[in-house]
Design an enzyme around this catalytic site. Structure first.
Site, PDB file in Angstrom:
ATOM      1  N   ARG A 183      -9.270   1.363   9.274  1.00 20.82           N
ATOM      2  CA  ARG A 183      -9.045  -0.077   9.412  1.00 20.82           C
ATOM      3  C   ARG A 183      -9.938  -0.722  10.467  1.00 20.82           C
ATOM      4  O   ARG A 183      -9.713  -1.883  10.825  1.00 20.82           O
ATOM      5  CB  ARG A 183      -7.570  -0.424   9.585  1.00 20.82           C
ATOM      6  CG  ARG A 183      -6.794   0.231  10.633  1.00 20.82           C
ATOM      7  CD  ARG A 183      -5.434  -0.472  10.727  1.00 20.82           C
ATOM      8  NE  ARG A 183      -4.391   0.261  10.046  1.00 20.82           N
ATOM      9  CZ  ARG A 183      -3.211  -0.249   9.728  1.00 20.82           C
ATOM     10  NH1 ARG A 183      -2.929  -1.484  10.008  1.00 20.82           N
ATOM     11  NH2 ARG A 183      -2.312   0.482   9.139  1.00 20.82           N
TER      12      ARG A 183
ATOM     13  N   ARG B  57      12.190  -2.249  10.950  1.00 22.43           N
ATOM     14  CA  ARG B  57      10.973  -1.794  11.637  1.00 22.43           C
ATOM     15  C   ARG B  57      10.640  -2.753  12.761  1.00 22.43           C
ATOM     16  O   ARG B  57      10.557  -3.960  12.554  1.00 22.43           O
ATOM     17  CB  ARG B  57       9.815  -1.721  10.626  1.00 22.43           C
ATOM     18  CG  ARG B  57       9.250  -0.336  10.504  1.00 22.43           C
ATOM     19  CD  ARG B  57       8.216  -0.290   9.429  1.00 22.43           C
ATOM     20  NE  ARG B  57       6.936  -0.835   9.870  1.00 22.43           N
ATOM     21  CZ  ARG B  57       5.812  -0.701   9.187  1.00 22.43           C
ATOM     22  NH1 ARG B  57       5.813  -0.041   8.047  1.00 22.43           N
ATOM     23  NH2 ARG B  57       4.697  -1.216   9.640  1.00 22.43           N
TER      24      ARG B  57
ATOM     25  N   LYS C  55       0.824  -1.215   0.000  1.00 17.45           N
ATOM     26  CA  LYS C  55       0.000   0.000   0.000  1.00 17.45           C
ATOM     27  C   LYS C  55       0.855   1.261   0.000  1.00 17.45           C
ATOM     28  O   LYS C  55       0.600   2.181  -0.772  1.00 17.45           O
ATOM     29  CB  LYS C  55      -0.918   0.048   1.234  1.00 17.45           C
ATOM     30  CG  LYS C  55      -1.918  -1.099   1.329  1.00 17.45           C
ATOM     31  CD  LYS C  55      -2.845  -0.934   2.528  1.00 17.45           C
ATOM     32  CE  LYS C  55      -2.132  -0.927   3.874  1.00 17.45           C
ATOM     33  NZ  LYS C  55      -1.550  -2.206   4.294  1.00 17.45           N
TER      34      LYS C  55
ATOM     35  N   ARG D  14      -0.297  -9.023  13.279  1.00 17.75           N
ATOM     36  CA  ARG D  14      -0.869  -7.929  12.473  1.00 17.75           C
ATOM     37  C   ARG D  14      -1.807  -8.481  11.397  1.00 17.75           C
ATOM     38  O   ARG D  14      -2.843  -7.889  11.105  1.00 17.75           O
ATOM     39  CB  ARG D  14       0.257  -7.111  11.828  1.00 17.75           C
ATOM     40  CG  ARG D  14       0.878  -6.117  12.814  1.00 17.75           C
ATOM     41  CD  ARG D  14       2.257  -5.666  12.390  1.00 17.75           C
ATOM     42  NE  ARG D  14       2.305  -4.981  11.127  1.00 17.75           N
ATOM     43  CZ  ARG D  14       3.390  -4.925  10.350  1.00 17.75           C
ATOM     44  NH1 ARG D  14       4.505  -5.532  10.726  1.00 17.75           N
ATOM     45  NH2 ARG D  14       3.348  -4.270   9.220  1.00 17.75           N
TER      46      ARG D  14
ATOM     47  N   ARG E  52      11.684  -6.828   4.648  1.00 15.26           N
ATOM     48  CA  ARG E  52      11.665  -5.423   5.081  1.00 15.26           C
ATOM     49  C   ARG E  52      12.269  -5.296   6.485  1.00 15.26           C
ATOM     50  O   ARG E  52      12.917  -4.295   6.800  1.00 15.26           O
ATOM     51  CB  ARG E  52      10.227  -4.875   5.071  1.00 15.26           C
ATOM     52  CG  ARG E  52      10.186  -3.382   5.337  1.00 15.26           C
ATOM     53  CD  ARG E  52       8.819  -2.801   5.071  1.00 15.26           C
ATOM     54  NE  ARG E  52       7.870  -3.128   6.121  1.00 15.26           N
ATOM     55  CZ  ARG E  52       6.575  -2.793   6.094  1.00 15.26           C
ATOM     56  NH1 ARG E  52       6.089  -2.142   5.061  1.00 15.26           N
ATOM     57  NH2 ARG E  52       5.774  -3.101   7.080  1.00 15.26           N
TER      58      ARG E  52
END
Ligand code: ADP
Length: 196
Positions: A90, A135, A15, A146, A129
Site C-alpha cells: 500500500r 473494530r 477486499k 484511512r 462494520r
C-alpha cells in the site's frame, strides 16, 4: 494452477471478503496484512505492540515492519505455488520490497485487481462494520483518515501497476456474489480460471 494476485482498493471496498472466496477457489493462501497485524495486537506480540498505535490512528504501519512481515510470510512453503495479497502493498516502498522479493524468486505478480468503490459507500459500510465487529479503527473520523491515507499513499500504485499492464479494474459495488463473479471474469480474461 499457480497464481500471484493482489487486491487493492479503499478501506471498506470488500477486499477481505473477496480474498477469502478467491483464495478458496484458486487454492492459494490469502494473506491479509491487516489480519496479521490484528492477530499480533490480540496476542500482544512485540510486532503488535509496535503496530497498534498506527492502526488505531488509521495510519499505515511503518514500511520496514510491514515489509519484513510479508517477506517472512511469502517465504513459507504454502506460498510457493501462488498467493493472494490483500492490503499489501500500500505504499511505493512496499511495491519496491515486493518487487525485490519476487525478482529474487524469479517470479512476478500475474494480476492486480482493483476493487473500485465510492468513498461515500465505503464510509457507510464501515459504519455498519463498526457496529457489527467493534473494530477500533472503524470510528467515523478514523475511517475518513484511512481514506485520505489511501488516496495519498496507495491510490498511486494503481497507475503504477496499470503501467505494467497488470491491472484489472472491478466494480466493488453490488451483491458479494456479483462482485466475486466480476473478479472471476476479469481473471478468466487473463487466463486464470477460477473454480465455482
Ligand atoms: P482496511 O483496508 O479496511 O483499512 P486492513 O485490515 O487492510 O483494513 O488494515 C487495517 C490497518 O492495518 C491499516 O489501517 C494499517 O494501520 C495496518 N496495515 C494493514 N496493511 C498494511 C500495510 N500493507 N502497510 C501498512 N499498514 C498496514
Amino acid at each position: 494452477m499457480s497464481a500471484r494476485l493482489l487486491l487493492i482498493g479503499p478501506p471498506g471496498a470488500g477486499k477481505g471478503t473477496q480474498a477469502v472466496r478467491l483464495s478458496a477457489s484458486l487454492g492459494v493462501p490469502a494473506i491479509s496484512t491487516g489480519d496479521i497485524f490484528r492477530e499480533n495486537v490480540r496476542n500482544e506480540t512485540e510486532l503488535g505492540t509496535k503496530a497498534k498505535a498506527f492502526m488505531d490512528a488509521g495510519d499505515n504501519v511503518p514500511d520496514s515492519l510491514t515489509n519484513d512481515l510479508v517477506r517472512d510470510r511469502l517465504s513459507q512453503e504454502d506460498c510457493a505455488a501462488g498467493f493472494l495479497l490483500d492490503g499489501y502493498p500500500r505504499t511505493t516502498d512496499q511495491v519496491r520490497a515486493l518487487d525485490e522479493f519476487l525478482a529474487e524468486h524469479g517470479t512476478a505478480m500475474d494480476v492486480v485487481i482493483e476493487l473500485v468503490a465510492d468513498p461515500d459507500v465505503v464510509v457507510e459500510r464501515l459504519k455498519k462494520r463498526a457496529l457489527d465487529q467493534g473494530r477500533s479503527d472503524d470510528d467515523e473520523s478514523v475511517v475518513r483518515h484511512r481514506l485520505e491515507v489511501y488516496r495519498q499513499q496507495t491510490a498511486p500504485l494503481i497507475d503504477l501497476y496499470d503501467g505494467r499492464g497488470m491491472l484489472a479494474k472491478v466494480d466493488g459495488i453490488g451483491e458479494i456474489d456479483e462482485v466475486t463473479a466480476r473478479i472471476s471474469d476479469a481473471l478468466a480474461a487473463r487466463g486464470i480460471l477460477v473454480a465455482d
